[in-house]
Design an enzyme around this catalytic site. Sequence first.
Site, PDB file in Angstrom:
ATOM      1  N   GLU A   1       0.840  -1.209   0.000  1.00 12.31           N
ATOM      2  CA  GLU A   1       0.000   0.000   0.000  1.00 12.31           C
ATOM      3  C   GLU A   1       0.869   1.250   0.000  1.00 12.31           C
ATOM      4  O   GLU A   1       2.011   1.215   0.452  1.00 12.31           O
ATOM      5  CB  GLU A   1      -0.879   0.010   1.262  1.00 12.31           C
ATOM      6  CG  GLU A   1      -2.344  -0.305   0.999  1.00 12.31           C
ATOM      7  CD  GLU A   1      -3.151   0.841   0.392  1.00 12.31           C
ATOM      8  OE1 GLU A   1      -2.611   1.665  -0.368  1.00 12.31           O
ATOM      9  OE2 GLU A   1      -4.355   0.888   0.702  1.00 12.31           O
ATOM     10  N   ASP A   2       0.297   2.345  -0.470  1.00 18.88           N
ATOM     11  CA  ASP A   2       1.029   3.607  -0.429  1.00 18.88           C
ATOM     12  C   ASP A   2       1.101   4.160   0.994  1.00 18.88           C
ATOM     13  O   ASP A   2       2.144   4.604   1.445  1.00 18.88           O
ATOM     14  CB  ASP A   2       0.396   4.649  -1.377  1.00 18.88           C
ATOM     15  CG  ASP A   2      -1.102   4.861  -1.154  1.00 18.88           C
ATOM     16  OD1 ASP A   2      -1.713   4.132  -0.342  1.00 18.88           O
ATOM     17  OD2 ASP A   2      -1.675   5.751  -1.815  1.00 18.88           O
TER      18      ASP A   2
ATOM     19  N   ASP B   1      -3.291   5.243   6.936  1.00 18.75           N
ATOM     20  CA  ASP B   1      -3.701   6.462   7.642  1.00 18.75           C
ATOM     21  C   ASP B   1      -4.574   6.021   8.827  1.00 18.75           C
ATOM     22  O   ASP B   1      -4.058   5.661   9.877  1.00 18.75           O
ATOM     23  CB  ASP B   1      -4.444   7.332   6.615  1.00 18.75           C
ATOM     24  CG  ASP B   1      -4.810   8.709   7.121  1.00 18.75           C
ATOM     25  OD1 ASP B   1      -3.929   9.407   7.631  1.00 18.75           O
ATOM     26  OD2 ASP B   1      -5.985   9.105   6.998  1.00 18.75           O
TER      27      ASP B   1
ATOM     28  N   PHE C   1      -1.366  15.998   5.717  1.00 20.32           N
ATOM     29  CA  PHE C   1      -1.732  15.537   4.381  1.00 20.32           C
ATOM     30  C   PHE C   1      -0.534  15.704   3.441  1.00 20.32           C
ATOM     31  O   PHE C   1       0.089  16.753   3.397  1.00 20.32           O
ATOM     32  CB  PHE C   1      -2.937  16.311   3.838  1.00 20.32           C
ATOM     33  CG  PHE C   1      -3.445  15.727   2.563  1.00 20.32           C
ATOM     34  CD1 PHE C   1      -4.254  14.589   2.590  1.00 20.32           C
ATOM     35  CD2 PHE C   1      -3.097  16.267   1.335  1.00 20.32           C
ATOM     36  CE1 PHE C   1      -4.692  14.013   1.409  1.00 20.32           C
ATOM     37  CE2 PHE C   1      -3.543  15.697   0.153  1.00 20.32           C
ATOM     38  CZ  PHE C   1      -4.346  14.567   0.186  1.00 20.32           C
TER      39      PHE C   1
ATOM     40  N   ASP D   1      -1.835  11.296  -4.141  1.00 20.54           N
ATOM     41  CA  ASP D   1      -2.472  12.407  -4.851  1.00 20.54           C
ATOM     42  C   ASP D   1      -3.253  13.331  -3.946  1.00 20.54           C
ATOM     43  O   ASP D   1      -3.650  12.972  -2.833  1.00 20.54           O
ATOM     44  CB  ASP D   1      -3.453  11.854  -5.890  1.00 20.54           C
ATOM     45  CG  ASP D   1      -4.689  11.241  -5.225  1.00 20.54           C
ATOM     46  OD1 ASP D   1      -4.514  10.341  -4.372  1.00 20.54           O
ATOM     47  OD2 ASP D   1      -5.812  11.682  -5.526  1.00 20.54           O
TER      48      ASP D   1
ATOM     49  N   ARG E   1       0.587  12.753  -8.207  1.00 25.00           N
ATOM     50  CA  ARG E   1       1.153  11.397  -8.105  1.00 25.00           C
ATOM     51  C   ARG E   1       2.519  11.284  -8.760  1.00 25.00           C
ATOM     52  O   ARG E   1       3.321  10.423  -8.420  1.00 25.00           O
ATOM     53  CB  ARG E   1       0.215  10.376  -8.785  1.00 25.00           C
ATOM     54  CG  ARG E   1      -1.126  10.210  -8.113  1.00 25.00           C
ATOM     55  CD  ARG E   1      -1.826   8.974  -8.665  1.00 25.00           C
ATOM     56  NE  ARG E   1      -3.242   8.946  -8.343  1.00 25.00           N
ATOM     57  CZ  ARG E   1      -3.765   8.490  -7.207  1.00 25.00           C
ATOM     58  NH1 ARG E   1      -2.964   8.026  -6.268  1.00 25.00           N
ATOM     59  NH2 ARG E   1      -5.062   8.494  -7.006  1.00 25.00           N
TER      60      ARG E   1
HETATM   61  P1  IMP Z   1      -6.926   4.825   5.459  1.00 25.26           P
HETATM   62  O1  IMP Z   1      -7.423   5.997   6.251  1.00 25.26           O
HETATM   63  O2  IMP Z   1      -5.772   4.134   6.176  1.00 25.26           O
HETATM   64  O3  IMP Z   1      -8.034   3.884   5.121  1.00 25.26           O
HETATM   65  O4  IMP Z   1      -6.305   5.399   4.106  1.00 25.26           O
HETATM   66  C1  IMP Z   1      -7.038   5.317   2.956  1.00 25.26           C
HETATM   67  C2  IMP Z   1      -6.424   5.958   1.761  1.00 25.26           C
HETATM   68  O5  IMP Z   1      -6.448   7.356   1.939  1.00 25.26           O
HETATM   69  C3  IMP Z   1      -4.980   5.655   1.432  1.00 25.26           C
HETATM   70  O6  IMP Z   1      -4.781   4.444   0.738  1.00 25.26           O
HETATM   71  C4  IMP Z   1      -4.643   6.834   0.534  1.00 25.26           C
HETATM   72  O7  IMP Z   1      -5.083   6.585  -0.779  1.00 25.26           O
HETATM   73  C5  IMP Z   1      -5.458   7.936   1.157  1.00 25.26           C
HETATM   74  N1  IMP Z   1      -4.630   8.822   2.012  1.00 25.26           N
HETATM   75  C6  IMP Z   1      -4.483   8.787   3.347  1.00 25.26           C
HETATM   76  N2  IMP Z   1      -3.669   9.769   3.773  1.00 25.26           N
HETATM   77  C7  IMP Z   1      -3.288  10.436   2.660  1.00 25.26           C
HETATM   78  C8  IMP Z   1      -2.422  11.580   2.432  1.00 25.26           C
HETATM   79  O8  IMP Z   1      -1.824  12.177   3.340  1.00 25.26           O
HETATM   80  N3  IMP Z   1      -2.291  11.965   1.133  1.00 25.26           N
HETATM   81  C9  IMP Z   1      -2.901  11.336   0.088  1.00 25.26           C
HETATM   82  N4  IMP Z   1      -3.703  10.267   0.258  1.00 25.26           N
HETATM   83  C10 IMP Z   1      -3.902   9.831   1.531  1.00 25.26           C
HETATM   84 MG    MG Z   2      -4.277   3.987  -1.442  1.00 29.22          MG
END
Ligand code: IMP
Ligand code: MG
Length: 178
Positions: free
Chosen positions: A102-103, A106, A155, A162, A168
Amino acid sequence: MKEIKIKDKEFEVFIQEEKIREAIKVIAQRMNKDLEGKDPLFIAVLNGAFMFVGELMKHLTIPCEISFVRMASYQGIKSTGKIKEIYGLEEDIEGRTIVILEDIVDTGHTMSLILDQLACDSPGEIKVATLLFKPDALKTELKLDYVALEIPNDFIVGYGLDYDGYGRNLADIYKIKS
Ligand code: IMP
Ligand code: MG
């Protein structure tokens, strides 16, 4: 300090490409040791993971396969909000060693969903690797096996990530200006 503007938001450089690549190399070397002889299947989550995965693969020396998936969001039939589901996985994962790529983790909700869905197909073991991790934002219980870089709860964009579809392609990671 390098600064950029994407749509209505301003960003400043936060992590340089050199440091990102070095951190990815470190986890690749750990994977080479940990996953030796396990014939792992890497499952990369698009779109965000593409640069991370491209760099990681160059440093993996063990036999392995890679597959790319997406998370599709759609509105549930009841007003319970968005439902997210994996699609694009064609390989049979039963009994296999899986590594999700995963990238960013969060809140951890996306990763938890992926883990739950893959668990239904009886993999041998599932490991989790992420380029970035925001420990202060985590809201689920998750075991992360490989984290390239931990970052504060800001962020960010770049290196695959992105803001509203843009950014990206940036080689460095930028954080939003406060
Ligand atoms: P989650 O909150 O861990 O479910 O994250 C979900 C998705 O939110 C990640 O896979 C990213 O695509 C996006 N995301 C979370 N934090 C960031 C950020 O700081 N910048 C860009 N995308 C983010
Ligand atoms: Mg993602």
